[in-house]
Design an enzyme around this catalytic site. Structure first.
Site, PDB file in Angstrom:
ATOM      1  N   GLU A  93       1.066  -0.340  -7.563  1.00  0.00           N
ATOM      2  CA  GLU A  93       0.920   1.028  -7.386  1.00  0.00           C
ATOM      3  C   GLU A  93      -0.243   1.411  -8.453  1.00  0.00           C
ATOM      4  O   GLU A  93      -1.049   2.241  -8.507  1.00  0.00           O
ATOM      5  CB  GLU A  93       2.237   1.757  -7.832  1.00  0.00           C
ATOM      6  CG  GLU A  93       2.064   3.367  -7.860  1.00  0.00           C
ATOM      7  CD  GLU A  93       3.461   3.609  -8.446  1.00  0.00           C
ATOM      8  OE1 GLU A  93       4.106   4.317  -7.566  1.00  0.00           O
ATOM      9  OE2 GLU A  93       3.873   3.465  -9.598  1.00  0.00           O
ATOM     10  N   ASP A 271       2.638   0.762   0.437  1.00  0.00           N
ATOM     11  CA  ASP A 271       2.157   2.050  -0.145  1.00  0.00           C
ATOM     12  C   ASP A 271       0.804   1.786  -0.839  1.00  0.00           C
ATOM     13  O   ASP A 271      -0.130   2.505  -0.858  1.00  0.00           O
ATOM     14  CB  ASP A 271       3.012   3.014  -0.412  1.00  0.00           C
ATOM     15  CG  ASP A 271       3.664   2.802  -1.883  1.00  0.00           C
ATOM     16  OD1 ASP A 271       3.832   1.602  -2.196  1.00  0.00           O
ATOM     17  OD2 ASP A 271       3.855   3.697  -2.550  1.00  0.00           O
TER      18      ASP A 271
END
Length: 677
Positions: A93, A271
């Site tokens: 991330e 993600d």
């Protein structure tokens, strides 16, 4: 905050992306490259200035956002427990936000060297090298992995391997190997111990696991089902050579088998990889407008390659058929595309033999999909932008189908108020169980209001809403997609009245949600109205990272919809955030009542005993802090100890990399789309 920001004029940039036309000085050529003439947008106003001020704080070595090796930390502060359990770990991330931050910097300055440097660092540190994943050549796509059930309670682990349960075929491996000339996986592992705090040693690619040097080191934590919060984890090395832990390293804490072999294993957070693609799209768009696209072609090609492998997240965990998969033995093994749900699931993972353990390897997808992980914008870019189209023959079609499927997913989960409910799973409780009678389905997959993790419920955090809908807003802005527009109109109408932002820096946004009811079973020909699915706001808060994603969502939507009222809300929220600037970035104090859980017991099976690298003993009855005794030397520890001794919950002011980078990006986006503000 400057008073000039409180009175703004709005001129939304039309179409997909707009660019200022001022010319900056050419970027200096990097060593070994030919000079290339560049044009760039010079700072136009106060939001460009806010971006550059925030950027300089993040990149200032004295502020501590990066390690000496140039790796972004999860946070400047070391004592922090959330998804990572230490501030000087990092995540995929953080790397993806770094790429996006540098893309924004390139737009403002015309300097694309930092963007390329971020991708190069990712290849060096967070994408496993050949040495990190050495036995992929032994992978058999016809038998991807051996089935092991997940369990809803940590105390039911280790989970026994069950070779009697059939698994499907992997349809991606052969074409990926043909496209790239290797059986290796090109994706980011999600967690890195940057300072080698645990002591597992360097990654194999930089000196050998458990080898000399301070790190960084690939590690993992979550391994034991939906109830395992961070407070119940036992971090372990991704390459387990049985040097630490028990006689079988850490393996027999998680998986039950007749015998154990030394092995490596990695877990991808889809993600983050999709966000890296997202960043590459904007870098390509902005650099192209400057005539600088050639400077970043190698990095854009890396993003396209990452998107190729990211398709593993579109498949059931064991490549079983999608839909009505409610028995481990009765659910058929998949073949071809029958195991592909086309959503971005919670993870994909891969592993294999290490340390002379023989020649074998495995790969798994995941059947559980959360709305907060979807990225239809990345799917659109990977299926429509030539420079980002992956090499594999089926990739463009897969991502085109995924774009449609993700938008259907959001439509299926949108509540009567506008908030997006949790998600679905192809494997109830991770063991292909039977969901409760009457559970709604999406292409045969069961609705789950808290997919993946339950402590706390995964979709109660408002940040999941903002992450997902910001990507929907980018899709709407760049392509005009009508489904994205309809989703946003309802969502924006729900959330904007709940935002408070004052000139003195006071702000408040939703923090915790509460869900009631359930969606209608999905019928693509006639979607239901979801009149029985409701969301309410249980708590409000001041999370600066979530606020930055919320501001970006509103900004992209307002620019495309020519909605000056929503643009004003976004601008006022950014102004309030900017008023909370400090020497390291932008942050507000937060009270951590959950830090009482430092004293929580971590489940260890009866009879199991082992040691961490620093000598901490792993045995039944051990607590979170007893597995991490080094935390007691942290300068902030006395505040936690005082709380454990009966004092008030401690207060901290954190500078998380993703949040600080997200704020910088939000300023840059607002500056671009509303240059007259």
């Amino acid at each position: 905050m400057s008073k000039s920001l409180s009175r703004r004029r709005f001129t939304a940039a039309a179409g997909g992306a707009a660019f200022a036309t001022a010319v900056a000085a050419p970027t200096a050529a990097r060593a070994g490259t030919a000079p290339e003439e560049t044009t760039a947008a010079a700072p136009q106003g106060p939001y460009d200035d806010l971006f550059l001020a925030q950027y300089e704080k993040i990149k200032n070595p004295a502020n501590g956002y990066f390690s000496p090796d140039g790796i972004p930390y999860h946070s400047v502060e070391t004592l922090i427990v959330e998804a990572p359990d230490h501030g000087h770990e990092t995540t995929s991330e953080a790397f993806s936000y770094w790429m996006w931050l540098e893309a924004a910097y390139g737009r403002v300055t015309g300097d694309w060297g930092p963007f390329n440097a971020a991708w190069e660092a990712a290849e060096q540190y967070i994408i496993p090298t050949r040495a990190d994943q050495p036995t992929n050549g032994s992978y058999n796509p016809g038998a991807p992995a051996t089935y092991a059930p997940e369990h809803p309670d940590v105390s039911r682990y280790p989970a026994r391997l069950d070779p009697s349960v059939s698994v499907g075929q992997d349809p991606l491996a052969a074409e990926l190997a043909s496209a790239y000339g290797t059986m290796d996986i090109y994706g980011m592992h999600w967690l890195l111990d940057v300072d080698n705090t645990y002591g597992y040693g360097n990654t194999p690619g930089s000196g050998g696991q458990n080898g000399p040097g301070p790190g960084p080191s690939y590690i993992n934590s979550y391994q034991r089902g939906s109830e395992e919060s961070v407070w119940e984890t036992i971090p372990q090395p991704t390459t387990d050579l049985f040097e630490y832990g028990g006689p079988n390293g850490y393996l027999d804490l998680f998986v039950g088998d007749a015998s154990y072999a030394r092995q490596w294993k990695y877990t991808n957070a889809p993600d983050a990889d999709a966000r890296a693609v997202q960043a590459a799209y904007w870098a390509l768009t902005w650099a192209g407008a400057q005539g600088n696209a050639g400077q970043i072609s190698a990095s854009v090609a890396r993003a396209a390659k990452m998107g190729d492998y990211l398709r593993y997240s579109m498949f059931d965990k064991y490549f079983k058929q999608i839909g009505d998969c409610t028995s481990p033995t009765g659910c058929p093994a998949g073949s071809g595309r029958s195991s592909q749900h086309y959503l971005l699931s919670w993870y994909y993972a891969w592993g294999g033999a290490a340390g002379g353990g023989g020649g074998w390897a495995w790969r798994i997808g995941d059947g559980a999909s959360h709305q907060g992980y979807q990225n239809p914008f990345a799917a659109w870019a990977l299926s429509t932008v030539p420079e980002l189209t992956p090499r594999s023959p089926s990739a463009k079609s897969d991502w085109s189908t995924s774009l449609t499927r993700q938008l259907e997913f959001f439509r299926w989960l949108q509540s009567a108020e506008g908030g997006i409910a949790g998600g679905c799973t192809n494997s109830w409780e991770g063991q292909y169980g039977s969901p409760p009678a009457g559970t709604p389905t999406f292409y045969g997959m069961a609705y789950d209001w808290q997919p993946v993790y339950h402590d706390p419920p995964s979709n109660n955090w408002f940040g999941m809403q903002c992450w997902a809908m910001e990507r929907v807003a980018e899709l709407y802005y760049a392509s005009g997609n009508a489904t994205a527009q309809a989703l946003l109109e309802k969502w924006v109408a729900w959330v904007t009245p709940e935002i408070t932002a004052e000139a003195d820096g006071t702000f408040r946004i939703p923090a915790t949600l509460s869900w009631q009811g359930r969606p209608d079973t999905w019928n693509p020909a006639s979607p239901g109205a979801n009149a029985g699915l409701h969301v309410s706001i249980a708590e409000y808060g001041t999370d600066v990272g979530v606020a930055s994603a919320l501001a970006k969502t509103l900004t992209y939507y307002a620019a495309k919809a020519d909605d000056t009222a929503t643009a004003d809300v976004a601008g006022r929220l950014l102004d309030a955030l900017a008023a909370n600037a400090d020497g390291l970035g932008i942050a507000v104090p937060e009270t951590r009542a959950d830090y009482r859980r430092f004293a929580d017991e971590v489940y260890v099976p009866a009879g199991w005993s082992g040691t961490m690298p620093n000598g901490d003993v792993v045995e039944p009855g051990v607590t979170f802090i007893e597995l991490r005794s080094w935390y007691r030397d942290d300068p902030e520890w006395p505040k936690v100890q005082a709380h454990l001794d009966g004092g008030p919950a401690p207060e901290f002011t954190y500078h998380r990399f993703w949040a600080q980078a997200g704020l910088a990006i939000a300023f840059a986006v607002y500056a671009e789309l509303f240059p007259s503000a």
